[in-house]
Design an enzyme around this catalytic site. Structure first.
Site, short mmCIF file in Angstrom:
data_model
loop_
_atom_site.label_atom_id
_atom_site.label_comp_id
_atom_site.label_asym_id
_atom_site.label_seq_id
_atom_site.Cartn_x
_atom_site.Cartn_y
_atom_site.Cartn_z
N GLU A 16 -5.88 -5.08 10.31
CA GLU A 16 -4.85 -4.08 10.60
C GLU A 16 -5.18 -3.37 11.91
O GLU A 16 -5.98 -2.42 11.92
CB GLU A 16 -4.79 -3.04 9.47
CG GLU A 16 -4.45 -3.62 8.12
CD GLU A 16 -3.80 -2.57 7.22
OE1 GLU A 16 -2.68 -2.80 6.79
OE2 GLU A 16 -4.41 -1.52 6.99
N LYS B 30 0.15 4.23 -0.28
CA LYS B 30 -0.48 5.43 0.31
C LYS B 30 -0.21 6.64 -0.60
O LYS B 30 -0.10 6.47 -1.80
CB LYS B 30 0.01 5.63 1.74
CG LYS B 30 -0.18 4.36 2.59
CD LYS B 30 -0.05 4.58 4.05
CE LYS B 30 -0.27 3.25 4.76
NZ LYS B 30 -0.25 3.35 6.20
N SER C 35 3.00 -2.21 10.54
CA SER C 35 4.44 -2.24 10.83
C SER C 35 5.11 -3.58 10.52
O SER C 35 5.99 -4.02 11.24
CB SER C 35 4.70 -1.83 12.28
OG SER C 35 4.26 -0.51 12.51
N GLY D 20 2.02 2.11 10.95
CA GLY D 20 2.99 3.20 10.85
C GLY D 20 3.59 3.61 12.18
O GLY D 20 4.24 4.65 12.28
N GLU E 174 -7.05 4.73 7.62
CA GLU E 174 -6.82 6.16 7.32
C GLU E 174 -8.03 6.75 6.61
O GLU E 174 -8.35 7.93 6.78
CB GLU E 174 -5.53 6.32 6.50
CG GLU E 174 -4.31 6.11 7.39
CD GLU E 174 -3.09 5.53 6.69
OE1 GLU E 174 -3.00 5.59 5.45
OE2 GLU E 174 -2.21 5.00 7.41
N ASN F 177 0.87 -1.18 0.00
CA ASN F 177 0.00 0.00 0.00
C ASN F 177 0.91 1.23 0.00
O ASN F 177 1.48 1.57 1.02
CB ASN F 177 -0.89 -0.04 1.26
CG ASN F 177 -1.73 1.21 1.41
OD1 ASN F 177 -1.80 2.03 0.50
ND2 ASN F 177 -2.37 1.35 2.56
N HIS G 175 -9.59 1.14 4.60
CA HIS G 175 -8.34 1.36 5.35
C HIS G 175 -8.62 2.32 6.51
O HIS G 175 -9.41 3.25 6.38
CB HIS G 175 -7.27 1.92 4.42
CG HIS G 175 -5.91 1.91 5.06
ND1 HIS G 175 -5.53 2.89 5.96
CD2 HIS G 175 -4.88 1.04 4.98
CE1 HIS G 175 -4.31 2.60 6.39
NE2 HIS G 175 -3.90 1.48 5.82
P1 PGA Z 1 2.51 0.16 7.78
O1 PGA Z 1 1.09 0.38 7.12
O2 PGA Z 1 3.06 -1.12 7.22
O3 PGA Z 1 3.32 1.37 7.39
O4 PGA Z 1 2.29 0.08 9.26
C1 PGA Z 1 0.22 -0.69 6.86
C2 PGA Z 1 -1.02 -0.16 6.19
O5 PGA Z 1 -1.45 0.95 6.54
O6 PGA Z 1 -1.61 -0.82 5.31
#
Ligand code: PGA
Length: 252
Positions: free
Chosen positions: A169, A11, A215, A175, A99, A9, A97
């Site tokens: 997730e 982003k 992460s 993150g 976010e 992803n 997601h």
């Molecule tokens: P990350 O994000 O691996 O940077 O923690 C995962 C995601 O948001 O899909």
């Protein structure tokens, strides 16, 4: 046997030129690999989609979007429909997601509309779920995930549900550098599979791929992916670094 998947992803990272260069380097890396038994998906910003079709060897690397509109077409300034995404050659779209849920206030009802649009347009959906830290502390994380799945997915017809990949997730792990322990991931993935079994039956539950995200990095990937109900990962930060992303694919 259900599919193993690693989805990157990106982003809101990489302009067109950077994305082309990066995807090109991944394409080159996987070109001659014959031992990779994992579906690899690059979920890019919308602007990259149309060029991905031309440049990726889609036998090795699939691609998709990170969001789609909840409507089919019309006066929705700034939106991109699932049908438009499909027309680029993309196979996948991420929906739900955290976010999107947090910053753009996307609720389960809206996410359900988006999922239906995506499926009706011929896309496969990576549907995200997961609790925030407060919910885990209050020990309501199972109930939170159950509601997200019930309201977001469980009105789909059985044949449509086959187009779904679930990504668990935990929001507190995205993150942040904090990762769910392999045991925490396994516990939730097993629970999710039980919910799918209750709704769609044993065969569907055994066939649905459930990815872990939050992460993930080369140093923790093998341990998490060794759990029986973890079928791969949705990778954010580490999907932007070729060495890390490739190492995670190898770990799966
Ligand atoms: P990350 O994000 O691996 O940077 O923690 C995962 C995601 O948001 O899909």
């Amino acid at each position: 046997m259900r599919k193993k998947i690693v989805a990157g992803n990106w982003k809101m990272n990489m302009d067109l030129e950077e994305g082309i260069k990066f995807a090109g380097s991944l394409n080159e890396y996987f070109k001659n690999k014959t031992d990779v038994k994992v579906e690899i998906i690059l979920c890019t910003p919308f602007i990259h989609l149309a060029v991905m079709k031309e440049m990726l060897n889609q036998k090795k690397l699939a691609f998709g979007a990170q969001n789609c509109a909840s409507e089919d077409s019309g006066a929705f300034t700034g939106e991109v429909s699932a049908r438009m995404i499909k027309s680029t050659g993309a196979r996948f779209v991420i929906i739900g997601h955290s976010e999107r849920r947090t910053y753009y206030h996307e609720d389960d009802l809206l996410l359900n509309k988006k999922t239906i649009q995506a499926i009706n347009s011929g896309l496969e959906v990576i549907f995200c779920c997961g609790e925030v830290i407060k919910e885990r502390d209050q020990e309501i994380h199972f109930a939170v995930v159950k509601k997200q799945l019930e309201d977001g997915l469980f009105n789909l017809a059985p044949e449509d549900f086959e187009k779904i990949v679930i990504a668990y997730e935990p929001v507190w792990a995205i993150g942040t550098g904090l990762t769910a322990t392999p045991e925490q991931a396994q516990e939730m993935h097993k629970y999710i599979r039980t919910l799918v079994k209750g709704k769609y039956g044993n065969e569907t539950a055994e066939n649905v791929s459930i990815l872990y995200g939050g992460s993930c990095k080369p140093s923790n990937a093998s341990e998490i992916f060794s759990k029986p109900d973890v079928d791969g990962g949705l990778i954010g930060g580490a999907s932007l670094k070729k060495e890390d992303f490739c190492a995670i694919v190898e770990a799966v």
